[in-house]
Design a protein around this motif. Structure first.
Motif, PDB file in Angstrom:
ATOM      1  N   GLN A 240       1.749 -16.907 -35.044  1.00 33.62           N
ATOM      2  CA  GLN A 240       3.085 -17.255 -35.531  1.00 33.62           C
ATOM      3  C   GLN A 240       3.012 -18.668 -36.109  1.00 33.62           C
ATOM      4  OE1 GLN A 240       6.325 -16.467 -32.748  1.00 33.62           O
ATOM      5  NE2 GLN A 240       7.511 -18.153 -33.605  1.00 33.62           N
ATOM      6  N   ARG A 246       1.926 -19.385 -44.480  1.00 33.70           N
ATOM      7  CA  ARG A 246       1.001 -18.258 -44.296  1.00 33.70           C
ATOM      8  C   ARG A 246      -0.388 -18.500 -44.919  1.00 33.70           C
ATOM      9  NH1 ARG A 246       3.040 -13.361 -43.415  1.00 33.70           N
ATOM     10  NH2 ARG A 246       1.546 -11.690 -43.244  1.00 33.70           N
ATOM     11  N   GLU A 247      -0.416 -18.776 -46.207  1.00 37.22           N
ATOM     12  CA  GLU A 247      -1.720 -18.921 -46.875  1.00 37.22           C
ATOM     13  C   GLU A 247      -2.505 -20.086 -46.305  1.00 37.22           C
ATOM     14  OE1 GLU A 247      -1.420 -19.058 -51.099  1.00 37.22           O
ATOM     15  OE2 GLU A 247      -0.461 -17.090 -51.169  1.00 37.22           O
ATOM     16  N   GLU A 259      -7.102 -11.967 -43.586  1.00 35.00           N
ATOM     17  CA  GLU A 259      -5.781 -11.440 -43.231  1.00 35.00           C
ATOM     18  C   GLU A 259      -5.798  -9.937 -43.415  1.00 35.00           C
ATOM     19  OE1 GLU A 259      -2.645 -13.135 -45.593  1.00 35.00           O
ATOM     20  OE2 GLU A 259      -1.219 -11.614 -44.917  1.00 35.00           O
ATOM     21  N   ASN A 269       6.699 -15.015 -40.914  1.00 37.37           N
ATOM     22  CA  ASN A 269       6.154 -16.069 -40.043  1.00 37.37           C
ATOM     23  C   ASN A 269       5.070 -15.584 -39.086  1.00 37.37           C
ATOM     24  OD1 ASN A 269       8.562 -16.989 -41.127  1.00 37.37           O
ATOM     25  ND2 ASN A 269       8.834 -18.455 -39.469  1.00 37.37           N
ATOM     26  N   VAL A 271       1.151 -13.508 -38.866  1.00 40.41           N
ATOM     27  CA  VAL A 271       0.046 -12.883 -39.593  1.00 40.41           C
ATOM     28  C   VAL A 271      -0.931 -12.275 -38.580  1.00 40.41           C
ATOM     29  CG1 VAL A 271      -1.459 -14.947 -39.732  1.00 40.41           C
ATOM     30  CG2 VAL A 271      -1.555 -13.242 -41.530  1.00 40.41           C
TER      31      VAL A 271
END
Ligand SMILES: C[S@@+](CC[C@H](N)C(=O)[O-])C[C@H]1O[C@@H](n2cnc3c(N)ncnc32)[C@H](O)[C@@H]1O
Length: 277
Positions: A240, A246-247, A259, A269, A271
């Protein structure tokens, strides 16, 4: 009539507005979810005599999390309640999404050895254990109050025999573990942004739970290397983080992670990442 039906018939619009105003003043993020929780908890409080009402409103207005104010949180989609003691990071508005992903991954992969890194109250690892009935979970946190909370929540839920708690910096303990699944909500706010956060995170959350170093990604820079050794090749890590990270989070883990969209739930939020063999 179920409980929400009861609430609708008994809670006056005036009380609802007062609750909403208090939450807004305190900077609540997802007002509906928190409003519902506060309404339910206030009904319980009133049933017990209502002596804490003024204190409760004052604390909500000051920006404290309602889960801390009432000292409890219901693990989404379960009947289980955990304690949320003062001084430990409470679950937040993204916790439900992370738990939905955990449940999905657990169902597909049936992990036996889980770790909740930066466990706080233990909410994520406990949710994983509820879904994975044969699994064990190691809860890791550097903060003694968080470790106590995770330990007592495991006891409260009758899951203590499948749990262990390691109270130290995760960098010192992860290498010795062999895991199928890691769940983690670690600090991700850039240090320089902390003064601009709402009171809930700026004033009430432990600094250790929020401060992610100069770029907010300090933890993710070491997590990838440490966990590459600890996680089985077929294992997954569910992380989280903050909006828009994310990236950068996946990149910070390093080239030995990728991923995977195995949850396919599309929450911004959370991954799921896996090891490059
Ligand atoms: C954002 S809180 C999350 C708590 C809980 N996982 C949740 O989702 O509600 C982050 C937690 O990570 C812990 N933490 C921060 N750095 C850590 C480290 N290096 N090792 C272990 N725990 C750490 C903090 O003490 C805090 O309890």
């Amino acid at each position: 009539m179920d409980r929400s039906g009861l609430m609708d018939s008994y809670v006056s619009n005036e009380l609802r507005s007062a609750i909403r105003a208090a939450l807004l003043k305190g900077g609540a993020e997802v007002i509906e979810e928190e409003e519902r929780f506060v309404v339910e908890s206030l009904l319980d409080l009133v049933a017990e005599g209502g002596s804490r009402l003024e204190e409760v409103f004052a604390r909500l207005e000051s920006g404290e999390s309602p889960y801390t104010v009432f000292g409890r949180y219901q693990i989404p989609q379960t009947q289980y309640w955990i304690d949320v003691p003062l001084g430990v990071m409470p679950p937040g508005c993204d916790t439900a999404n992370t738990i939905a992903v955990i449940r999905h991954v657990v169902r597909g992969r049936n992990p036996e050895a889980i770790a909740d890194v930066g466990c706080g109250t233990g909410v994520l690892g406990l949710a994983a254990l509820i879904a994975a009935r044969q699994a064990r979970c190691v809860f890791l946190d550097v903060d003694a109050a968080a470790c106590d909370a995770a330990r007592s929540n495991a006891l409260r839920l009758g899951l203590a025999d499948r749990c262990s708690v390691i109270c130290q910096d995760a960098r010192q303990s992860l290498a010795a573990l062999k895991l199928d699944l890691v769940v983690a909500n670690l600090p991700f706010v850039p240090s320089g942004d902390i003064p601009n956060l709402g009171a809930r995170f700026r004033d009430f959350a432990p600094r250790l739970a929020v401060d992610g170093g100069h770029d907010g990604l300090a933890v993710f820079h070491w997590l990838g290397d440490m966990l590459h050794a600890a996680l089985h090749t077929s294992g997954s890590m569910i992380l989280q983080f903050g909006r828009g990270q994310r990236e950068a989070v996946v990149a910070s883990l390093g080239p030995r992670w990728f991923e995977c969209n195995e949850d396919n739930l599309g929450y911004p939020n959370v991954v799921v990442v896996r090891r490059v063999k």
